[in-house]
Design a protein around this motif. Structure first.
Motif, PDB file in Angstrom:
ATOM      1  N   ALA A 119      38.799  45.725  35.273  1.00 52.99           N
ATOM      2  CA  ALA A 119      37.795  46.479  36.094  1.00 52.99           C
ATOM      3  C   ALA A 119      38.861  47.482  36.897  1.00 52.99           C
ATOM      4  O   ALA A 119      38.430  48.580  37.261  1.00 52.99           O
ATOM      5  CB  ALA A 119      37.795  45.302  37.551  1.00 52.99           C
ATOM      6  N   LEU A 120      40.096  47.066  36.776  1.00 55.95           N
ATOM      7  CA  LEU A 120      41.246  48.678  37.257  1.00 55.95           C
ATOM      8  C   LEU A 120      40.676  49.344  36.513  1.00 55.95           C
ATOM      9  O   LEU A 120      40.795  51.134  37.237  1.00 55.95           O
ATOM     10  CB  LEU A 120      42.943  47.596  37.648  1.00 55.95           C
ATOM     11  CG  LEU A 120      42.715  46.231  38.446  1.00 55.95           C
ATOM     12  CD1 LEU A 120      43.879  46.267  38.260  1.00 55.95           C
ATOM     13  CD2 LEU A 120      42.621  47.255  40.096  1.00 55.95           C
ATOM     14  N   HIS A 121      41.487  49.207  35.135  1.00 53.74           N
ATOM     15  CA  HIS A 121      40.729  50.608  34.883  1.00 53.74           C
ATOM     16  C   HIS A 121      39.788  51.092  35.178  1.00 53.74           C
ATOM     17  O   HIS A 121      40.071  52.455  34.781  1.00 53.74           O
ATOM     18  CB  HIS A 121      40.915  49.950  32.989  1.00 53.74           C
ATOM     19  CG  HIS A 121      40.844  51.411  32.417  1.00 53.74           C
ATOM     20  ND1 HIS A 121      41.715  52.318  31.792  1.00 53.74           N
ATOM     21  CD2 HIS A 121      40.045  51.466  31.714  1.00 53.74           C
ATOM     22  CE1 HIS A 121      41.090  53.080  30.961  1.00 53.74           C
ATOM     23  NE2 HIS A 121      40.267  52.925  30.569  1.00 53.74           N
ATOM     24  N   ALA A 145      39.667  44.264  47.176  1.00 50.43           N
ATOM     25  CA  ALA A 145      40.601  43.219  46.528  1.00 50.43           C
ATOM     26  C   ALA A 145      40.764  43.211  45.673  1.00 50.43           C
ATOM     27  O   ALA A 145      42.593  44.149  46.042  1.00 50.43           O
ATOM     28  CB  ALA A 145      39.525  42.007  47.128  1.00 50.43           C
ATOM     29  N   MET A 146      40.684  43.453  44.671  1.00 53.25           N
ATOM     30  CA  MET A 146      42.164  43.695  42.609  1.00 53.25           C
ATOM     31  C   MET A 146      42.478  45.138  43.493  1.00 53.25           C
ATOM     32  O   MET A 146      43.657  45.333  43.433  1.00 53.25           O
ATOM     33  CB  MET A 146      40.887  44.180  41.887  1.00 53.25           C
ATOM     34  CG  MET A 146      40.143  43.130  41.143  1.00 53.25           C
ATOM     35  SD  MET A 146      39.024  43.028  40.340  1.00 53.25           S
ATOM     36  CE  MET A 146      38.642  41.428  40.009  1.00 53.25           C
ATOM     37  N   GLU A 174      42.615  36.955  33.558  1.00 52.02           N
ATOM     38  CA  GLU A 174      43.512  38.955  33.852  1.00 52.02           C
ATOM     39  C   GLU A 174      42.455  39.862  32.962  1.00 52.02           C
ATOM     40  O   GLU A 174      42.868  40.659  33.590  1.00 52.02           O
ATOM     41  CB  GLU A 174      44.928  38.221  33.585  1.00 52.02           C
ATOM     42  CG  GLU A 174      46.054  37.444  33.871  1.00 52.02           C
ATOM     43  CD  GLU A 174      46.715  37.305  33.447  1.00 52.02           C
ATOM     44  OE1 GLU A 174      47.606  37.805  32.835  1.00 52.02           O
ATOM     45  OE2 GLU A 174      48.035  35.553  33.177  1.00 52.02           O
ATOM     46  N   SER A 175      42.072  39.576  32.361  1.00 46.99           N
ATOM     47  CA  SER A 175      41.809  40.802  31.079  1.00 46.99           C
ATOM     48  C   SER A 175      40.139  40.841  32.084  1.00 46.99           C
ATOM     49  O   SER A 175      40.958  42.444  31.933  1.00 46.99           O
ATOM     50  CB  SER A 175      40.863  39.737  29.749  1.00 46.99           C
ATOM     51  OG  SER A 175      40.037  40.607  29.353  1.00 46.99           O
ATOM     52  N   LEU A 231      37.045  53.434  48.094  1.00 39.19           N
ATOM     53  CA  LEU A 231      37.001  52.022  47.910  1.00 39.19           C
ATOM     54  C   LEU A 231      35.812  50.876  48.870  1.00 39.19           C
ATOM     55  O   LEU A 231      35.077  50.345  48.319  1.00 39.19           O
ATOM     56  CB  LEU A 231      38.198  51.486  48.680  1.00 39.19           C
ATOM     57  CG  LEU A 231      39.482  51.675  47.845  1.00 39.19           C
ATOM     58  CD1 LEU A 231      40.800  51.692  49.361  1.00 39.19           C
ATOM     59  CD2 LEU A 231      38.928  50.777  46.903  1.00 39.19           C
ATOM     60  N   TYR A 232      35.600  52.071  50.000  1.00 39.10           N
ATOM     61  CA  TYR A 232      34.236  50.924  50.801  1.00 39.10           C
ATOM     62  C   TYR A 232      32.690  51.174  49.683  1.00 39.10           C
ATOM     63  O   TYR A 232      32.299  50.521  50.088  1.00 39.10           O
ATOM     64  CB  TYR A 232      34.068  52.265  51.982  1.00 39.10           C
ATOM     65  CG  TYR A 232      35.259  51.708  53.205  1.00 39.10           C
ATOM     66  CD1 TYR A 232      35.175  50.579  53.211  1.00 39.10           C
ATOM     67  CD2 TYR A 232      36.066  52.673  53.582  1.00 39.10           C
ATOM     68  CE1 TYR A 232      36.261  49.848  54.010  1.00 39.10           C
ATOM     69  CE2 TYR A 232      37.088  52.184  54.764  1.00 39.10           C
ATOM     70  CZ  TYR A 232      36.927  50.921  54.985  1.00 39.10           C
ATOM     71  OH  TYR A 232      37.945  50.757  55.580  1.00 39.10           O
ATOM     72  N   SER A 233      33.004  52.058  48.692  1.00 44.64           N
ATOM     73  CA  SER A 233      32.201  52.220  47.723  1.00 44.64           C
ATOM     74  C   SER A 233      31.498  51.205  46.765  1.00 44.64           C
ATOM     75  O   SER A 233      31.239  50.657  46.150  1.00 44.64           O
ATOM     76  CB  SER A 233      31.299  53.749  47.393  1.00 44.64           C
ATOM     77  OG  SER A 233      33.402  53.528  46.423  1.00 44.64           O
ATOM     78  N   CYS A 234      32.757  50.214  46.207  1.00 45.57           N
ATOM     79  CA  CYS A 234      33.338  48.854  45.690  1.00 45.57           C
ATOM     80  C   CYS A 234      32.926  47.543  46.322  1.00 45.57           C
ATOM     81  O   CYS A 234      32.639  47.976  47.796  1.00 45.57           O
ATOM     82  CB  CYS A 234      34.712  49.095  45.586  1.00 45.57           C
ATOM     83  SG  CYS A 234      35.351  50.696  44.399  1.00 45.57           S
TER      84      CYS A 234
END
Length: 183
Positions: free
Chosen positions: A165-167, A136-137, A159-160, A127-130
């Motif tokens: 991004a999450l995927h 946040a997402m 939303e898309s 997460l710190y690398s993002c």
């Protein structure tokens, strides 16, 4: 009231600590619990249990960030409540677990196992690398259990784009876990 003053009330065993905690963090805790349980009554019960848990743990813990401390407690209590109240698998938490199985097979088993601390360290490193928006997402979706629509609104994105991004983040996290020898 400042967090340090509220923590001082807990340590002094002053019951005003609970009312001050509720004034400052009650809505946030209720929202977090409700997002996991979809039941106002259950969420209210979990928030009340959170204050009891905080009361009992304060003599040994002195949190710097009371909001984060209480959020962690209410999240744990809410997940336990969900598991107790739902014998068949459906909705909220199960959808999140299904998403996370892309990067952490059998999520529940992994979190209970001996590698749980190592996995937490790797997720924090990841997460710190993002960048800030992607972090946040991820946190909104997988810690606060927000819907894709809610995450998109919070970060000001479509939303898309959030789904994509999450995927990609889940795939990157899986790759990192593999590199670290945990998968």
């Amino acid at each position: 009231m400042e967090d340090s003053k509220i923590v001082d009330l807990y340590w002094a065993r002053d019951e005003a600590a609970i009312s001050e905690s509720d004034k400052k963090y009650g809505r946030m805790l209720s929202s977090l619990s409700y997002s996991l349980l979809s039941s106002r009554e259950d969420a209210e019960e979990c928030v009340n249990d959170t204050y009891i848990d905080a009361w009992n743990s304060m003599p040994t813990a002195r949190p710097d960030y009371l909001g984060a401390f209480l959020s962690k407690i209410v999240r744990r209590i809410s997940i336990d409540c969900f598991r107790r109240r739902h014998t068949e698998r459906r909705g909220g938490i199960d959808n999140l677990c299904a998403e996370l199985t892309e990067c952490i097979p059998d999520v529940e088993e992994e979190w209970l196992g001996s590698d749980s601390e190592r996995i937490k360290e790797i997720i924090n490193k990841f997460l710190y690398s993002c960048d800030r928006e992607k972090r946040a997402m991820f946190i909104l979706r997988y810690f606060y259990s927000k819907s894709i629509e809610e995450v998109a609104l919070k970060v000001g994105s479509g939303e898309s784009r959030v789904k994509t991004a999450l995927h990609r983040m889940r795939l990157d996290l899986r790759k990192l876990l593999e590199e670290e020898g945990l998968l």
